[in-house]
Scaffold this active site. Structure first.
Site, PDB file in Angstrom:
ATOM      1  N   ASP A  27       0.831  -1.202   0.000  1.00 37.59           N
ATOM      2  CA  ASP A  27       0.000   0.000   0.000  1.00 37.59           C
ATOM      3  C   ASP A  27       0.867   1.255   0.000  1.00 37.59           C
ATOM      4  O   ASP A  27       1.525   1.555   0.993  1.00 37.59           O
ATOM      5  CB  ASP A  27      -0.908   0.008   1.235  1.00 37.59           C
ATOM      6  CG  ASP A  27      -2.014  -1.027   1.134  1.00 37.59           C
ATOM      7  OD1 ASP A  27      -2.647  -1.104   0.058  1.00 37.59           O
ATOM      8  OD2 ASP A  27      -2.247  -1.749   2.115  1.00 37.59           O
ATOM      9  N   ASP A 167      -9.798  -5.750  -0.222  1.00 34.16           N
ATOM     10  CA  ASP A 167      -8.718  -5.109   0.522  1.00 34.16           C
ATOM     11  C   ASP A 167      -9.264  -4.384   1.746  1.00 34.16           C
ATOM     12  O   ASP A 167      -9.895  -3.347   1.624  1.00 34.16           O
ATOM     13  CB  ASP A 167      -7.995  -4.131  -0.415  1.00 34.16           C
ATOM     14  CG  ASP A 167      -6.708  -3.601   0.172  1.00 34.16           C
ATOM     15  OD1 ASP A 167      -6.314  -4.042   1.269  1.00 34.16           O
ATOM     16  OD2 ASP A 167      -6.101  -2.739  -0.480  1.00 34.16           O
TER      17      ASP A 167
END
Ligand code: ZN
Length: 210
Positions: A27, A167
């Site tokens: 990320d 996610d």
């Protein structure tokens, strides 16, 4: 990897290498698209040297199109840009593929999946946010289940082979429901890294069937 120990990243990378996990999910946050700032190309390039599995890079940044080539050079295998941050999304997908990566679109909880219909055949992965992006360890947003089913029917209708990646807030308790709704890929940061035996937690997640 957001949930990993950055002072001992190599140990966590080795754990993932030796586990049943398929991808590394990275990320990247810029402090503008989301409040947090994480890491960028130099860390990814270092990780690439040790990681033996696909690097799935999720850009939570504004103007992601400016950095596509840089992330390819750093070693990303899959690059996802946010639909909310992309004025010329179709073009970004083309540029990602031209740089040798799989093209992903990430989508926030409030954004309807119907917006993906006209680009779905150009998209390898949809990274569906099931929490508000920017922080690890958040609670799963239940409406995601319906969004998965809706996206799955768009993919089927358009004859696409796009993977649905979930996610945020994935746990051992909701993983089976997510797969049953149509998910193909589950990102499990906190669930894995906060558990006493991360490799075993990955094994348990992988053993869950639809
Ligand atoms: Zn992510």
């Amino acid at each position: 990897m957001l949930s990993s120990n950055f002072l001992n990243l190599e140990a966590d990378i080795e754990m993932i290498n030796n586990s049943e996990a398929d991808w590394f999910h990275l990320d990247v946050m810029d402090g503008r698209f989301v409040p947090n700032i994480t890491f960028g190309m130099p860390i990814i390039a270092q990780m690439k040297k040790k990681a033996k599995k696909t690097l799935d890079v999720h850009l939570m940044i504004v103007e992601p199109e400016k950095y596509i080539e840089d992330f390819a050079k750093a070693g990303a295998d899959i690059l996802s840009v946010h639909i909310e941050a992309s004025t010329h999304l179709h073009r970004s997908l083309q540029v990602i593929k031209a740089n040798g990566m799989k093209a992903g679109i990430a989508i926030n909880p409030h954004t309807p999946v119907s917006l993906l219909a006209d680009v779905i055949t150009d998209t390898d992965v949809v990274c569906m946010m099931s929490v508000n992006p920017g922080f690890g360890g958040q609670k799963f947003i239940p409406n995601t289940m319906q969004k998965i089913r809706d996206l799955k029917s768009i993919i089927t209708q358009r004859g696409a082979s796009t993977l649905i990646e979930i996610d945020g807030g994935v746990t051992l308790d909701n993983a089976a429901d997510l797969l049953r709704a149509g998910a193909d890929v589950l990102v499990a940061g906190n669930t894995v890294f906060s558990s006493p035996d991360p490799a075993d937690t990955i094994k348990k997640l992988k053993a869950i069937e639809k």
